[in-house]
Write an enzyme that holds these catalytic residues in place. Structure first.
Site, PDB file in Angstrom:
ATOM      1  N   SER A 107     -10.397 -29.306  26.093  1.00 57.78           N
ATOM      2  CA  SER A 107      -9.226 -30.003  26.607  1.00 57.78           C
ATOM      3  C   SER A 107      -9.469 -31.511  26.529  1.00 57.78           C
ATOM      4  CB  SER A 107      -8.975 -29.582  28.060  1.00 57.78           C
ATOM      5  OG  SER A 107      -7.889 -30.310  28.595  1.00 57.78           O
ATOM      6  N   GLY A 108      -8.514 -32.224  25.932  1.00 56.67           N
ATOM      7  CA  GLY A 108      -8.655 -33.662  25.778  1.00 56.67           C
ATOM      8  C   GLY A 108      -9.293 -34.087  24.484  1.00 56.67           C
ATOM      9  N   THR A 112      -3.667 -31.361  20.114  1.00 56.01           N
ATOM     10  CA  THR A 112      -2.218 -31.510  19.959  1.00 56.01           C
ATOM     11  C   THR A 112      -1.889 -32.666  19.025  1.00 56.01           C
ATOM     12  OG1 THR A 112      -1.885 -30.633  22.193  1.00 56.01           O
ATOM     13  CG2 THR A 112      -0.071 -31.860  21.209  1.00 56.01           C
ATOM     14  N   ASN A 157      -7.677 -34.596  30.692  1.00 52.48           N
ATOM     15  CA  ASN A 157      -6.660 -35.024  29.731  1.00 52.48           C
ATOM     16  C   ASN A 157      -5.314 -35.126  30.438  1.00 52.48           C
ATOM     17  OD1 ASN A 157      -5.118 -35.522  27.484  1.00 52.48           O
ATOM     18  ND2 ASN A 157      -5.311 -33.469  26.615  1.00 52.48           N
ATOM     19  N   SER A 160      -2.719 -32.206  28.532  1.00 52.70           N
ATOM     20  CA  SER A 160      -3.465 -31.023  28.110  1.00 52.70           C
ATOM     21  C   SER A 160      -2.522 -29.849  27.875  1.00 52.70           C
ATOM     22  CB  SER A 160      -4.490 -30.649  29.191  1.00 52.70           C
ATOM     23  OG  SER A 160      -5.167 -29.461  28.844  1.00 52.70           O
ATOM     24  N   SER A 161      -2.675 -29.200  26.717  1.00 50.40           N
ATOM     25  CA  SER A 161      -1.885 -27.999  26.421  1.00 50.40           C
ATOM     26  C   SER A 161      -2.407 -26.847  27.266  1.00 50.40           C
ATOM     27  CB  SER A 161      -1.983 -27.636  24.935  1.00 50.40           C
ATOM     28  OG  SER A 161      -1.467 -28.652  24.131  1.00 50.40           O
ATOM     29  N   GLY A 381     -10.721 -24.691  23.006  1.00 46.91           N
ATOM     30  CA  GLY A 381     -12.099 -24.463  22.618  1.00 46.91           C
ATOM     31  C   GLY A 381     -12.829 -23.733  23.743  1.00 46.91           C
ATOM     32  N   GLU A 383     -14.558 -23.054  26.979  1.00 49.93           N
ATOM     33  CA  GLU A 383     -14.434 -23.756  28.253  1.00 49.93           C
ATOM     34  C   GLU A 383     -15.517 -23.294  29.218  1.00 49.93           C
ATOM     35  OE1 GLU A 383      -9.747 -25.018  28.546  1.00 49.93           O
ATOM     36  OE2 GLU A 383     -10.561 -23.583  29.980  1.00 49.93           O
TER      37      GLU A 383
END
Length: 1011
Positions: A107-108, A112, A157, A160-161, A381, A383
């Site tokens: 994340s981050g 995206t 982030n 973040s998605s 990815g 986590e």
């Protein structure tokens, strides 16, 4: 790519496959660090692209950059996401098969943004028509809509998605984007009702509250204050300085209109979002029996048009069917809160699915012919948090499956290439994570199967009973450990509700608390029935009456949604260093992305391979036999080249179309030798080129000098011929004049006689007698000057005896008086113009007359002469006569007086010092009715000015000037006459409005000596 190897010590290597110490994680990180510090954020591992998020804007994504990477070989330019996108696009067109690009990272890390860059590249590179542009715009604008509903601020982030996305871009046979399809999975619905400290809910909630129009908020029953809504304040950061919710709201509204959401759909969609916020503000109270109750809760009026009584029963009671009876069991407050949150999650989750389907309808391709597809898979990815729950378990399981797929596809592609080139395949040792995948997904024994069984079994199933069942069924697995199964040392790092899995990337500890609830995602039947009574058409679609009420197994095996055997994979792994290169963080992400394992597989065989033609074209200069042109086949040329370079047999293999080099150091040595050779060749080429340029310049200069010499010699020869022709003409005239000197004046002897007179007068000036009474001392005059000589002596003698012989002088007649008067005028002319005006000497030999015009009617005539008068405005020439009387001067045209000039009003007369015949009469002009100064041209200039000075007594008013003369056109307006010398005489009006008078340069005469 080979060209970049020269700077490898400073900027690293573009492809990790060429890393000599490929087994070393430190060497891997060092190469990343070098490139990151040079703002080179992309690096290859074969066809896999690794990018490091710089957390700053880099000028590498412009349209010009896109054009650079279009249609270029994958390894020809430095690594870039555009190179990956272009390679996928061209491979799809040439092979007419499907491909997908996997974007993975923490994340981050920028997943995206990477997908946006790929979409922007295809928007520019694909063919453009009106239909294709509409599809392109919808594909691009679907991103801000999905980000608003599926992204949120997390600790790592701000955007973040919180869902996985797989987007299909469909292309026709010409490469035009004709449609698309989006598949979403693993939406983090729990974020709707709960956020950790420092995190926010999904963006759309804040955008609606902060940016929504006043009328819309009033219609939805909302206030412009996020602090008033329970679902928005749990993370205690409703407002973030780096997020502009108002601006993002406008972007979302615009995007919805482009994706063809009508106004009704938009209103109903935002009505659902507002209802979720109102649902979160519903508070439960405990009644006398200890059950949950709702009393006059104002929030219930805004919930999707559902009757308050129906909603109240659905939130506080559970419907249970016993054979043919229906029983409503009241909830406790805790159960009611659980039911409320479950309903909120279900509403948002199903609405999100409806939104994705609506976007898919807008992107749908109407043409049924076969299309090729490029898929973009944006996935979390690996986590690893301080507390890892059910969400991390699902995400990490997906990454396990993807890692398994990557290794298999990489090995498969390597084996296929070796087989195609006729090279023997060598088995590659690698870590096979199938044992971990089986641990999670194996039927009846895997963790997922045990989790589903525990959710469905009767009785009181809890998270701890699930943990006990896992300890019983898979307790002996080498990659699974719990607090109970661990040794004494490991037990200290595990709580009693934890279990640990040894993934391919390392150990991850999961907290089992919440696994059952999240896997169930349980929505009571009464909640579904309440939603079916909503008047909102989107809710009616999301909760259809035809939906069965039986429990369904939750969809946890999501890898089947995006792993398809017909797709060829291209990977973009993204590393996030948080703005600076943090070794610990980057090492962690390299490990959990499996980059080292992927590199080991790629380097198991040969590190470098190239087609014979490309290899020979680059390095042929290293061998005298192949430079500059090789006559045979490319394979033979490469064989000759490597023999000259001294490659050992175990360092390379010759395939059917490619050369394979095993070690990077072999390639580095070849590239270093090529750089040395290239410098020498460049020096030779520069020397040859400079010599060629200098020689060319010399030849040009020599040719130019020859032309100039020829032209100059021709000019001088022509001048010499003209000079000699003139001299011959003068000599002939002189001889002819000498021969006819005693004859009456005519054309043949006029110039000779004029020269004789001038020469005699010049000698007379230097030899005047000391005593005027000595008649014999005067120079003997030539025959043509006999009369003038006698007259001169008589005049001089008469001056001395004028007092006594006045009567005799008067009786001698007018002839002698006239000659004396003429000489006096000549002396007056000499005093005014000698040495001041260029053409004065030529006037000396011309005798003055009393008039130059025949009879005239003007009384008291003293002198008259023809002139050319130039108009004051426009300088148009007009023929006139200038007449002097005792009182005034007249300008006459055919006996008509055009202007009278009194001598008293004559301020002055201006002439130039050149050989022209112009004079300017300056007169006093008091009012506009009077005419201004006169600009005249007179062939008898010296005669006319001398007459004027004597008649009007204006000797001191005549001025000889240089350059320009100013004259008055009328009061307040002035004009100018400019004088200059030239090859021939001209008079014209210049561009600046002045009258330009060009005088011919006078040639010096040949002096003849008379014996």
């Amino acid at each position: 790519m080979e060209a970049s190897l020269t700077a490898r010590d400073r900027v690293g290597i573009q492809d990790f496959v060429l890393l000599d110490a490929y087994m070393s994680e430190n060497a891997f990180l060092d190469n990343l660090r070098k490139r990151f510090h040079e703002n080179l954020i992309y690096t290859y591992i074969g066809t896999l692209l690794v990018s490091v998020n710089p957390y700053k804007d880099l000028d590498i994504y412009s349209t010009k950059q896109m054009d650079t990477y279009m249609g270029v070989n994958f390894f020809e330019l430095p690594p870039h996401i555009f190179a990956l996108a272009d390679n996928v696009f061209r491979t799809m067109l040439s092979e007419f098969n499907n491909h997908f690009i996997l974007i993975s990272g923490e994340s981050g890390a920028g997943k995206t943004e990477a997908s946006k860059k790929i979409l922007q590249f295809y928007a520019v590179s694909c063919p453009s028509t009106r239909l294709l542009n509409n599809v392109r715009d919808r594909l691009l604008l679907s991103n801000p809509v999905l980000e608003a509903f599926g992204n949120a601020k997390t600790l790592k982030n701000d955007n973040s998605s919180r869902f996985g996305k797989y987007m299909d871009i469909q292309f026709d046979h010409q490469g035009g984007a004709v449609g698309g399809h989006i598949l979403s999975y693993l939406l983090e619905k729990s974020r709707v009702v709960h956020q950790n400290h420092g995190e926010r809910n999904f963006h759309i909630f804040y955008q609606l509250v902060e940016g929504g129009e006043e009328d819309l908020l009033r219609w939805l029953g909302l206030e412009r204050n996020c602090q008033h809504y329970s679902y928005l304040v749990q993370g205690r950061c409703a407002k973030v300085s780096s997020i502009n919710d108002k601006s993002e709201w406008k972007t979302v509204r615009k995007a919805l209109s482009v994706i063809e959401f009508n106004e009704s759909d938009t209103e109903h969609l935002f009505g659902i979002i507002a209802s979720v916020l109102h649902l979160g503000n519903i508070k439960f109270e405990t009644d006398a029996r200890g059950y949950a109750s709702l009393n006059n809760n104002q929030e219930m009026h805004w919930l999707l048009g559902i009757p308050a009584q129906v909603l109240q029963r659905g939130l506080t009671h559970r419907k249970i069917e016993a054979k043919e009876e229906e029983v409503f069991t009241p909830f406790s407050v805790d159960h009611a809160v659980y039911a409320r949150d479950a309903l909120a999650k279900a509403i948002y989750g199903r609405t999100f699915n409806w939104l994705v389907n609506k976007i898919n309808e807008s992107l749908a391709n109407k043409d049924s012919s076969r299309k090729t597809v490029i898929g973009l898979l944006d996935i979390y990815g690996f986590e690893v948090f301080n507390v890892n729950s059910f969400e991390q378990f699902c995400i990490n399981y997906c990454n396990e499956k993807l890692q398994q797929l990557f290794i298999q596809l990489t090995l498969k592609s390597e084996q296929e290439e070796y087989k195609m080139e006729g090279i023997e395949w060598e088995p590659v040792p690698y870590f096979n994570n199938k044992i971990i995948c089986d641990l999670v997904e194996e039927k009846y024994r895997g963790i997922i199967s045990l989790l589903d069984e525990e959710c469905l079994r009767p009785g009181e199933a809890t998270d701890l009973t699930l943990l006990e069942k896992m300890e019983e069924k898979i307790g002996g697995h080498p990659h699974f450990v719990t607090h109970k199964l661990a040794d004494q040392k490991t037990r200290k790092t595990l709580d009693r509700g934890d279990f640990r899995l040894l993934h391919y990337a390392g150990e991850v500890t999961y907290c089992v608390i919440g696994f059952l609830d999240k896997n169930n995602d349980l929505l009571y039947r009464s909640g579904k029935e309440v939603m079916r009574q909503s008047k909102n058409p989107i809710i009616q679609h999301c909760f259809p009456s035809t939906e069965p009420d039986s429990k369904k197994r939750p969809e946890t095996l999501i890898h089947t949604q995006f792993v398809q055997p017909t797709l060829n994979q291209h990977v973009n792994n993204i590393v996030s260093p948080t703005g600076r290169f943090d070794d610990v963080l980057v090492r962690h992400q390299v490990k959990y992305l499996g980059l080292m394992e992927h590199l080991r597989v790629r380097r198991a065989g040969f590190a470098y391979r190239r087609k014979y033609e490309i290899f020979l074209q680059r390095y042929k200069a290293l061998c005298p036999d192949t430079w500059p042109n090789w006559k045979g086949t490319a394979a033979e040329g490469v064989q000759c080249l490597i023999k000259h370079l001294g490659y050992k047999p175990d360092e390379y293999k010759m395939g059917r179309t490619k050369i394979f080099i095993r070690h990077p150091r072999t390639l580095f040595a070849t590239e270093d030798a090529f750089q040395v050779c290239k410098n020498k060749l460049a020096t030779r080429i520069q020397a040859k080129y400079k010599g060629y340029r200098v020689k060319g310049e010399y030849l040009k200069q020599r040719e130019a000098a020859t032309k100039i010499e020829n032209c100059w010699r021709g000019l001088m020869a022509r001048k010499e011929r003209e000079k000699r022709a003139w001299a011959v003409k003068v000599i002939k005239k002189f001889i002819k004049g000498f021969m006819t000197r005693n004859q009456p004046a005519c054309i043949d002897n006029s110039e000779y006689l004029a020269y004789v007179r001038q020469n005699y007068l010049a000698r007379l000036k230097e030899n005047l007698p000391k005593n005027v009474l000595e008649k014999d001392c005067w120079l003997a005059a030539p025959p043509v000057m006999q009369e003038v000589g006698g007259m001169t002596f008589s005049q001089t003698a008469a001056g001395k005896r004028r007092s006594c012989e006045s009567s005799n002088v008067k009786g001698k007649g007018k002839g002698e008086n006239s000659s004396c008067k003429t000489l006096q005028l000549k002396l007056e002319t000499s005093s005014m113009f000698k040495g001041k005006k260029e053409n004065y000497p030529f006037s000396v030999c011309r005798p003055f007359l009393d008039t130059r015009i025949g009879e005239t009617c003007v009384p008291c005539l003293q002198y008259s002469v023809p002139v050319v008068k130039y108009d004051r405005n426009g300088f148009r020439p007009r023929l006139r006569q200038l007449i002097f009387t005792q009182e005034a001067a007249y300008l006459v045209e055919e006996a008509k007086i055009k202007q009278r000039i009194d001598y008293s009003s004559l301020k002055g007369v201006s002439v130039s010092n050149l050989s022209d015949n112009f004079l300017i009469l300056h007169v006093t002009c008091d009012n506009t009715k009077k005419k201004g100064d006169l600009v005249l041209q007179c062939d008898y200039l010296f005669e006319a000015l001398t007459k004027l000075s004597v008649i009007a007594n204006k000797q001191n008013c005549i001025k000889v000037v240089q350059g320009s003369v100013r004259f008055d056109i009328q009061p307040g307006r002035e004009g100018f006459v400019d004088f200059k010398s030239g090859q021939e005489s001209m008079v014209y009006r210049a561009k600046n409005g002045h009258l330009m008078v060009v005088s011919q340069i006078l040639n010096s005469h040949i002096l003849f000596v008379i014996q």
